[in-house]
Design an enzyme around this catalytic site. Structure first.
Site, PDB file in Angstrom:
ATOM      1  N   TYR A 113     -33.818 -16.903  72.885  1.00 35.88           N
ATOM      2  CA  TYR A 113     -33.755 -15.906  73.958  1.00 35.88           C
ATOM      3  C   TYR A 113     -33.340 -14.551  73.396  1.00 35.88           C
ATOM      4  O   TYR A 113     -33.836 -13.520  73.833  1.00 35.88           O
ATOM      5  CB  TYR A 113     -32.788 -16.362  75.062  1.00 35.88           C
ATOM      6  CG  TYR A 113     -33.333 -17.491  75.887  1.00 35.88           C
ATOM      7  CD1 TYR A 113     -34.224 -17.249  76.931  1.00 35.88           C
ATOM      8  CD2 TYR A 113     -32.979 -18.808  75.628  1.00 35.88           C
ATOM      9  CE1 TYR A 113     -34.742 -18.280  77.692  1.00 35.88           C
ATOM     10  CE2 TYR A 113     -33.491 -19.856  76.388  1.00 35.88           C
ATOM     11  CZ  TYR A 113     -34.369 -19.584  77.410  1.00 35.88           C
ATOM     12  OH  TYR A 113     -34.889 -20.605  78.157  1.00 35.88           O
ATOM     13  N   ASN A 132     -41.441 -17.950  85.300  1.00 34.74           N
ATOM     14  CA  ASN A 132     -42.833 -18.128  84.899  1.00 34.74           C
ATOM     15  C   ASN A 132     -43.487 -19.208  85.759  1.00 34.74           C
ATOM     16  O   ASN A 132     -42.970 -20.310  85.876  1.00 34.74           O
ATOM     17  CB  ASN A 132     -42.888 -18.516  83.418  1.00 34.74           C
ATOM     18  CG  ASN A 132     -44.282 -18.845  82.952  1.00 34.74           C
ATOM     19  OD1 ASN A 132     -45.261 -18.286  83.429  1.00 34.74           O
ATOM     20  ND2 ASN A 132     -44.368 -19.763  82.005  1.00 34.74           N
ATOM     21  N   CYS A 179     -43.383 -20.635  78.121  1.00 35.28           N
ATOM     22  CA  CYS A 179     -41.944 -20.417  78.231  1.00 35.28           C
ATOM     23  C   CYS A 179     -41.152 -21.559  77.588  1.00 35.28           C
ATOM     24  O   CYS A 179     -39.985 -21.383  77.244  1.00 35.28           O
ATOM     25  CB  CYS A 179     -41.544 -20.212  79.690  1.00 35.28           C
ATOM     26  SG  CYS A 179     -42.028 -21.558  80.780  1.00 35.28           S
ATOM     27  N   HIS A 180     -41.793 -22.712  77.393  1.00 33.46           N
ATOM     28  CA  HIS A 180     -41.115 -23.838  76.745  1.00 33.46           C
ATOM     29  C   HIS A 180     -40.807 -23.546  75.274  1.00 33.46           C
ATOM     30  O   HIS A 180     -39.972 -24.223  74.680  1.00 33.46           O
ATOM     31  CB  HIS A 180     -41.962 -25.120  76.860  1.00 33.46           C
ATOM     32  CG  HIS A 180     -43.286 -25.053  76.191  1.00 33.46           C
ATOM     33  ND1 HIS A 180     -44.402 -24.469  76.789  1.00 33.46           N
ATOM     34  CD2 HIS A 180     -43.707 -25.470  74.962  1.00 33.46           C
ATOM     35  CE1 HIS A 180     -45.428 -24.553  75.964  1.00 33.46           C
ATOM     36  NE2 HIS A 180     -45.038 -25.157  74.855  1.00 33.46           N
ATOM     37  N   GLU A 215     -46.425 -30.098  70.118  1.00 33.69           N
ATOM     38  CA  GLU A 215     -46.987 -28.974  69.377  1.00 33.69           C
ATOM     39  C   GLU A 215     -46.634 -29.045  67.897  1.00 33.69           C
ATOM     40  O   GLU A 215     -47.470 -28.724  67.041  1.00 33.69           O
ATOM     41  CB  GLU A 215     -46.537 -27.649  69.994  1.00 33.69           C
ATOM     42  CG  GLU A 215     -47.147 -27.410  71.360  1.00 33.69           C
ATOM     43  CD  GLU A 215     -46.777 -26.073  71.962  1.00 33.69           C
ATOM     44  OE1 GLU A 215     -46.085 -25.255  71.294  1.00 33.69           O
ATOM     45  OE2 GLU A 215     -47.189 -25.827  73.114  1.00 33.69           O
TER      46      GLU A 215
END
Length: 163
Positions: A94, A117, A125-126, A152
């Site tokens: 962040y 979001n 946003c993850h 991912e």
């Protein structure tokens, strides 16, 4: 407005299209499913979005190629724009997000906007985590955030097996 639902590996996603944009991809709660699991006609973007989400979950897609839009202030738009620039399989904190926005003092506002979001997965946003590398804050639940990041990482770095 057009609505459809996709039963993803992480639960049901509600997909909304308005005019020529995907405006929402949202993990539904059980209560939301009971109250509103009604599809509203065909729109090609609903099909395109669903197909690309399936490809993402299968590990065949890293970048989404359909138009998205969510209403927000210029600051919110800039935060969501920065989110789309986080590479697949990578994370930022962040604090790094606030710095990319040009002012470390906007960390709380950036985090709050990240939480607002409405286009999960596609506006990633993850991929924003705590400065201490902790999994913090995800509207879809921390367990989903962790799953998405692990998914991912496996795709980006190749799945390795021992045998």
């Amino acid at each position: 407005m057009f609505i459809s639902f996709y039963n993803s590996p992480l639960g049901v996603l509600r997909i909304m299209v308005k005019e020529s944009y995907v405006t929402e991809i949202h993990f539904c709660t059980d209560d939301e499913l009971k109250d509103s699991m009604v599809t509203t006609g065909f729109h090609p973007l609903l099909q395109q979005c669903t197909e690309q989400l399936i490809e993402y979950f299968q590990g065949a897609r890293r970048i989404f190629e359909f138009p998205v839009h969510q209403s927000g202030t210029p600051f919110q738009q800039s935060v969501w724009g920065e989110l789309t620039g986080i590479p697949f399989g990578k994370t930022i904190s962040y604090m790094n997000l606030a710095r990319k926005l040009g002012d470390p003092k906007v960390i709380r506002a950036a985090a709050a906007t990240n939480g607002r979001n409405k286009i999960a997965i596609v506006v990633p946003c993850h991929r924003v985590i705590g400065s201490n590398r902790e999994m913090v804050g995800y509207a879809g639940g921390i367990w989903r955030k962790k799953w998405l990041l692990q998914h991912e990482q496996k795709i980006a770095n190749g799945v390795q097996t021992l045998f």
